[in-house]
Design a protein around this motif. Structure first.
Motif, mmCIF file in Angstrom:
data_model
loop_
_atom_site.group_PDB
_atom_site.id
_atom_site.type_symbol
_atom_site.label_atom_id
_atom_site.label_comp_id
_atom_site.label_asym_id
_atom_site.label_seq_id
_atom_site.Cartn_x
_atom_site.Cartn_y
_atom_site.Cartn_z
ATOM 1 N N PRO A 8 0.817 -1.222 0.000
ATOM 2 C CA PRO A 8 0.000 0.000 0.000
ATOM 3 C C PRO A 8 0.848 1.268 0.000
ATOM 4 N N THR A 9 1.936 1.272 0.740
ATOM 5 C CA THR A 9 2.822 2.437 0.772
ATOM 6 C C THR A 9 3.461 2.650 -0.589
ATOM 7 N N ALA A 10 3.941 1.566 -1.189
ATOM 8 C CA ALA A 10 4.558 1.666 -2.510
ATOM 9 C C ALA A 10 3.551 2.160 -3.528
ATOM 10 N N SER A 133 8.841 -6.510 -5.822
ATOM 11 C CA SER A 133 9.130 -6.203 -4.435
ATOM 12 C C SER A 133 10.018 -4.970 -4.297
ATOM 13 N N PRO A 134 9.492 -3.895 -3.684
ATOM 14 C CA PRO A 134 10.346 -2.734 -3.407
ATOM 15 C C PRO A 134 11.490 -3.099 -2.463
ATOM 16 N N GLU A 135 11.227 -3.996 -1.499
ATOM 17 C CA GLU A 135 12.272 -4.405 -0.556
ATOM 18 C C GLU A 135 13.408 -5.124 -1.279
ATOM 19 N N LYS A 136 13.058 -6.031 -2.162
ATOM 20 C CA LYS A 136 14.090 -6.757 -2.906
ATOM 21 C C LYS A 136 14.863 -5.792 -3.805
ATOM 22 N N ILE A 140 18.943 -5.204 -3.454
ATOM 23 C CA ILE A 140 19.868 -5.416 -4.575
ATOM 24 C C ILE A 140 20.653 -4.140 -4.877
ATOM 25 N N LEU A 141 19.962 -3.010 -4.880
ATOM 26 C CA LEU A 141 20.582 -1.745 -5.282
ATOM 27 C C LEU A 141 21.453 -1.110 -4.210
ATOM 28 N N ARG A 142 21.205 -1.414 -2.966
ATOM 29 C CA ARG A 142 21.896 -0.753 -1.856
ATOM 30 C C ARG A 142 23.426 -0.852 -1.976
ATOM 31 N N ASP A 143 23.930 -1.965 -2.471
ATOM 32 C CA ASP A 143 25.378 -2.144 -2.618
ATOM 33 C C ASP A 143 25.922 -1.595 -3.941
ATOM 34 N N LEU A 157 13.359 4.569 -3.091
ATOM 35 C CA LEU A 157 12.856 3.361 -2.413
ATOM 36 C C LEU A 157 12.927 3.496 -0.895
ATOM 37 N N GLU A 158 13.992 4.082 -0.388
ATOM 38 C CA GLU A 158 14.113 4.283 1.067
ATOM 39 C C GLU A 158 12.982 5.170 1.585
ATOM 40 N N LYS A 159 12.614 6.204 0.842
ATOM 41 C CA LYS A 159 11.513 7.083 1.245
ATOM 42 C C LYS A 159 10.194 6.309 1.288
ATOM 43 N N VAL A 160 9.953 5.515 0.263
ATOM 44 C CA VAL A 160 8.715 4.739 0.203
ATOM 45 C C VAL A 160 8.626 3.751 1.349
ATOM 46 N N LEU A 161 9.685 3.056 1.593
ATOM 47 C CA LEU A 161 9.661 1.997 2.595
ATOM 48 C C LEU A 161 9.766 2.515 4.028
#
Length: 163
Positions: A8-10, A133-136, A140-143, A157-161
């Motif tokens: 819902p947030t995404a 999946s926004p989390e996935k 993946i992208l964080r690194d 993505l960090e703002k959404v989550l």
């Protein structure tokens, strides 16, 4: 993390960006009209990538019934499975591209330069079969934030989550 918990947030974030909105009965919208699509194929000459046959997950680009697609993962999360209504072809978002971030453009993988050129640029209707999946995407992208377009997707993505 549970992707359903943040869906819902995404979707609220996507709605704010004009991409996904709830219908009158509160259900997540799964059909989008006028989505700009382009095409790419194997090879650095065609898609600007040094990794000619692999997607952003390091796996072979998909061809056949289910094909690969590249997108801004902060708009269309990794794993999003959709169908182009006009052609019936199904795609899964498993790739990214620097020119896609913030554009609401989805780049469709084609197995030849001829098919890529024949596609050109088209505005199509897509139906979401399953949201990614926004989390996935973030995991993946964080690194990979040394690259500007990945950094931009991570920030969104960090703002959404976080909400």
């Amino acid at each position: 993390m549970n992707a359903r918990k943040h869906l819902p947030t995404a979707l609220s974030f996507l709605c704010a960006m004009g991409l996904a909105c709830a219908s009158a009965n509160g259900e997540a919208r799964t059909r989008f009209d006028g989505i700009r699509t382009t095409a790419y194929t194997y090879g650095a000459d065609q898609n600007g990538s040094g990794n000619e046959t692999r997607n952003a997950l390091g796996k072979p680009l998909k061809t056949g019934k289910l094909q690969s697609a590249a997108a801004d993962w902060s708009q269309w999360p990794v794993g999003t499975h959709f169908r182009v209504v006009e052609t019936g072809q199904e795609y899964v978002v498993d790739d990214t591209g620097s020119a896609l971030v913030g554009t609401n453009t989805i780049d469709l993988f084609k197995s030849s330069a001829r098919a890529m050129n024949n596609w050109g640029v088209r505005h199509v209707t897509i139906e979401i079969i399953e949201w990614g999946s926004p989390e996935k995407s973030l995991d993946i992208l964080r690194d990979r934030t040394r690259v500007k377009h990945n950094r931009e997707m991570v920030q969104k993505l960090e703002k959404v989550l976080a909400t």
